[in-house]
Enzyme design. Structure first.
Site, PDB file in Angstrom:
ATOM      1  N   ARG A 150       1.064  -1.192  -0.080  1.00  0.00           N
ATOM      2  CA  ARG A 150      -0.051   0.083   0.018  1.00  0.00           C
ATOM      3  C   ARG A 150       0.878   1.272   0.013  1.00  0.00           C
ATOM      4  O   ARG A 150       2.000   1.279   0.581  1.00  0.00           O
ATOM      5  CB  ARG A 150      -0.768  -0.116   1.106  1.00  0.00           C
ATOM      6  CG  ARG A 150      -1.732   1.144   1.389  1.00  0.00           C
ATOM      7  CD  ARG A 150      -2.982   0.996   0.399  1.00  0.00           C
ATOM      8  NE  ARG A 150      -4.150   1.438   0.966  1.00  0.00           N
ATOM      9  CZ  ARG A 150      -5.166   1.743   0.126  1.00  0.00           C
ATOM     10  NH1 ARG A 150      -5.356   1.469  -0.962  1.00  0.00           N
ATOM     11  NH2 ARG A 150      -6.051   2.601   0.590  1.00  0.00           N
TER      12      ARG A 150
ATOM     13  N   THR B  58     -10.095  -0.112  -9.983  1.00  0.00           N
ATOM     14  CA  THR B  58      -8.840  -0.970  -9.238  1.00  0.00           C
ATOM     15  C   THR B  58      -9.042  -2.263  -9.876  1.00  0.00           C
ATOM     16  O   THR B  58      -9.804  -2.500 -10.881  1.00  0.00           O
ATOM     17  CB  THR B  58      -9.445  -1.089  -7.796  1.00  0.00           C
ATOM     18  OG1 THR B  58      -9.411  -0.041  -7.142  1.00  0.00           O
ATOM     19  CG2 THR B  58      -8.502  -2.067  -6.903  1.00  0.00           C
TER      20      THR B  58
ATOM     21  N   THR C 128      -4.236  -1.005  -7.213  1.00  0.00           N
ATOM     22  CA  THR C 128      -5.050   0.275  -7.314  1.00  0.00           C
ATOM     23  C   THR C 128      -4.145   1.444  -7.483  1.00  0.00           C
ATOM     24  O   THR C 128      -3.022   1.522  -7.033  1.00  0.00           O
ATOM     25  CB  THR C 128      -6.173   0.264  -6.464  1.00  0.00           C
ATOM     26  OG1 THR C 128      -6.889   1.247  -6.665  1.00  0.00           O
ATOM     27  CG2 THR C 128      -5.368   0.835  -4.893  1.00  0.00           C
TER      28      THR C 128
ATOM     29  N   SER D 289     -10.380  -0.700   1.085  1.00  0.00           N
ATOM     30  CA  SER D 289     -11.540  -1.831   1.184  1.00  0.00           C
ATOM     31  C   SER D 289     -11.163  -2.978   0.463  1.00  0.00           C
ATOM     32  O   SER D 289     -12.006  -3.986   0.167  1.00  0.00           O
ATOM     33  CB  SER D 289     -12.722  -1.359   0.626  1.00  0.00           C
ATOM     34  OG  SER D 289     -13.126  -0.345   1.243  1.00  0.00           O
TER      35      SER D 289
HETATM   36  O1  DON Z   1      -8.186   0.912  -1.285  1.00  0.00           O
HETATM   37  C1  DON Z   1      -9.278   0.927  -1.611  1.00  0.00           C
HETATM   38  O2  DON Z   1     -10.237   0.862  -0.982  1.00  0.00           O
HETATM   39  C2  DON Z   1      -9.686   1.862  -2.926  1.00  0.00           C
HETATM   40  N1  DON Z   1      -8.666   2.762  -3.229  1.00  0.00           N
HETATM   41  C3  DON Z   1      -9.902   0.976  -3.899  1.00  0.00           C
HETATM   42  C4  DON Z   1     -10.635   1.625  -5.346  1.00  0.00           C
HETATM   43  C5  DON Z   1     -11.301   1.181  -6.137  1.00  0.00           C
HETATM   44  O3  DON Z   1     -11.531  -0.050  -5.989  1.00  0.00           O
HETATM   45  C6  DON Z   1     -11.776   1.733  -7.335  1.00  0.00           C
HETATM   46  N2  DON Z   1     -12.314   0.877  -8.079  1.00  0.00           N
HETATM   47  N3  DON Z   1     -13.544   0.282  -8.632  1.00  0.00           N
END
Ligand code: DON
Length: 565
Positions: free
Chosen positions: A100, A375, A393, A447
């Site tokens: 991350r 993502t 992502t 998430s």
């Molecule tokens: O880490 C996360 O929860 C978000 N940055 C994820 C973003 C995401 O899934 C966008 N896609 N649809």
């Protein structure tokens, strides 16, 4: 009587929606004997399967797919962002890699608030201030070094070739890039790559990324050091300085991906191996499954009123906990064991009655949810008994839309996943508290829920999805579809889904997911229906352990591919 009509209608809706899904995609899972790779990009899945064919293990293939996605699926695949990898090794080891992004050293709690203390979403979602320090290069390479069997040069080369020689844009990829045309033309560096000489792309255009190929070659020849303490870091920091960003060389020098213990739960005898903090995914998934374990779904109609009622009620409680208790556990004391304990879930279950709880009573706050962007998840399983579940992502589709000049890759806007102010909603409508406040070097709460389900200690299911705040609920329903409703992996992924995240206090749902009869029963219980929308993009594998058969399925909502061999 009402229930009988509801059951029948549901059944026809289910069959109908599967037929529709079948027209869009193959309709059955891909089947193979020696391994499976499923990703949102057919080109990237192919890269992974070629690695498996050469004798590489699931980690080699997952790292190769990770780099390939950075080239062929730039909406989310990246080297300018981050992600999480959940790994099960044939020797029984379960582990996770947290790559991350981190907040820069110069970040501070109120950095997205104006002089009046109001949250300015523009700042956390666009421009150089929206980016965290990218973790993907560190994560992929250190995982390869520890758990892979092949050399970096071998697993990264397919990505270099795809960037250097280019590939033909499909209709969908051209449309996807063109959707953000007005953003890309704002930055010369982005316009150079994500427009066709300033114009929109067309299906069939060749998409060549020379700068990205050169960046990947530098990484191939010099390892991750060049990204974090070499010419690549230097260029990123220079660009940041020129454009009002706050990155420093020290941010990059000090970045490390971390190997962390997975969070583990048991659902009806299956072991759920998932991602712990700084993702909320694993904890929320296990907490929800623990609550739902109190119901015997074999006696329930799929998406009947009882099923949806308990799903919604469980999710309201889980998301209330998320908003208070979850953040980067290196900075905040997250009560992980308590949240994933059966006792706690049983207590929550006893609080669920036959009528809908008002989420505001669980956590007082109201807001609107925004559409999610992109993502991407990919799943890999090999013939040796290893499995890798990875979600990566750059947060929004194409991150903050800024290509680093000369380096050819997009930066994330992951800083928006922090809670900019207690109670202020981010782009997924999620609220947070101190647990997820901005602090230097802290990782923003995610998430993402890359998950491996084990049966008798061996990989049974490899699953995950994009979808911002909805990721958790999508993974939950797909696990339930397989375990509780006996669906094959294609049907489990194709089946329409619902979403509830506590606040707003509403059930969002996909077309054909709930019949009108069932809706009226649920409305009678006090449930509120929100938006009809499309939810998640799952990429999954189920393994028939006894017969050693791999079944893979990509989500018919998108254009990926499951490839076996
Ligand atoms: O880490 C996360 O929860 C978000 N940055 C994820 C973003 C995401 O899934 C966008 N896609 N649809």
């Amino acid at each position: 009587m009402q229930k009988l009509i509801s059951s029948k209608t549901n059944y026809y809706l289910l069959v109908f929606s599967f037929l529709i899904a079948g027209l869009i995609n193959a309709g059955n899972p891909e089947r193979s004997k020696n391994g499976m790779v499923v990703s949102a990009s057919p080109l990237a899945s192919n890269v992974g399967i070629e690695i498996l064919k050469k004798g590489g293990n699931a980690v080699d293939a997952a790292v190769a797919v990770g780099f390939a996605l950075a080239v062929t699926y730039p909406t989310a695949g990246n080297i300018g962002g981050g992600g999480f990898m959940v790994i099960h090794l044939a020797d029984g080891t379960n582990t996770t890699i947290d790559f991350r992004e981190t907040a820069p050293y110069a970040a501070y709690e109120t950095m997205y608030l104006d002089s009046l203390g109001n949250y300015n979403a523009q700042l956390s979602q666009t421009g150089w201030l929206s980016s965290g320090i990218p973790g993907t290069v560190y994560g992929l390479i250190s995982t390869l070094e520890k758990y892979g069997s092949m050399k970096l040069a071998d697993v990264i080369q397919p990505a270099i070739d795809l960037a250097e020689n280019g590939f033909m844009l499909t209709y969908n990829m051209a449309e996807s890039i063109n959707k953000y045309h007005n953003d890309f033309i704002k930055y010369e560096s982005s316009k150079k790559i994500f427009t066709n000489n300033g114009n929109k792309f067309k299906e069939g255009d060749s998409f060549v990324q020379k700068d990205l190929a050169n960046t990947l070659k530098l990484i191939r020849d010099n390892g991750k050091e060049i990204f974090y303490n070499g010419i690549i870091a230097e260029k990123i920091v220079n660009e940041s300085n020129k454009n009002g960003g706050i990155f420093t060389r020290k941010d990059f020098i000090d970045y490390k991906s971390l190997e962390r213990k997975p969070v583990i739960g048991i659902y009806k005898g299956y072991e759920i191996i998932s991602m712990g903090p700084p993702s909320s995914g694993g904890i929320c998934l296990i907490e929800a499954l623990n609550i739902l374990e109190n119901i015997n779904f074999e006696k329930q109609q799929w998406h009947g009123s009882t099923h949806i009622h308990y799903l919604a009620e469980a999710l309201k409680r889980v998301y209330a906990d998320r908003s208070i208790h979850l953040g980067d556990s290196d900075f905040f004391n997250v009560p992980i064991e308590q949240l994933i304990s059966k006792d706690y879930a049983n207590k929550l279950f006893t609080g669920i009655s036959d009528t809908a709880t008002n989420s505001l009573a669980l956590k007082a706050r109201e807001f609107n949810q925004h559409e999610s962007d992109q993502t991407t998840h990919y799943s890999v399983a090999d013939k040796y008994g290893n499995a890798v579940s990875t979600t990566v992502t750059i947060n929004s589709a194409y991150g903050n839309k800024i290509v680093v000049e000369g380096l050819g890759f997009l930066l994330n806007n992951e800083m928006d996943d922090f809670s900019a102010k207690p109670g202020a909603q981010n782009q997924y409508g999620l609220i947070g508290s101190m647990a997820n406040s901005i602090q230097p070097k802290k990782r923003m709460l995610s998430s993402m829920t890359p998950t491996i389900v084990l049966k008798e200690g061996r990989p049974f299911m490899v699953i995950g999805s994009p979808g911002g705040s909805t990721i958790i609920t999508q993974v939950l329903q797909t696990v339930q579809n397989v375990i509780d409703f006996n669906m094959n992996i294609y049907d489990a992924i194709a089946a329409p889904r619902i979403h509830h995240q506590g606040l707003p206090n509403q059930i969002d749902y996909e077309p054909f997911s709930i019949s009108d009869d069932t809706k009226s029963i649920l409305t009678g219980k006090g449930h509120i229906f929100g938006k009809e929308l499309s939810l998640g993009r799952m990429e999954g594998i189920v393994i028939d352990i006894d017969n050693k058969i791999f079944y893979g399925a990509t989500d018919p909502r998108d254009y990926g591919k499951a490839i076996g061999f």
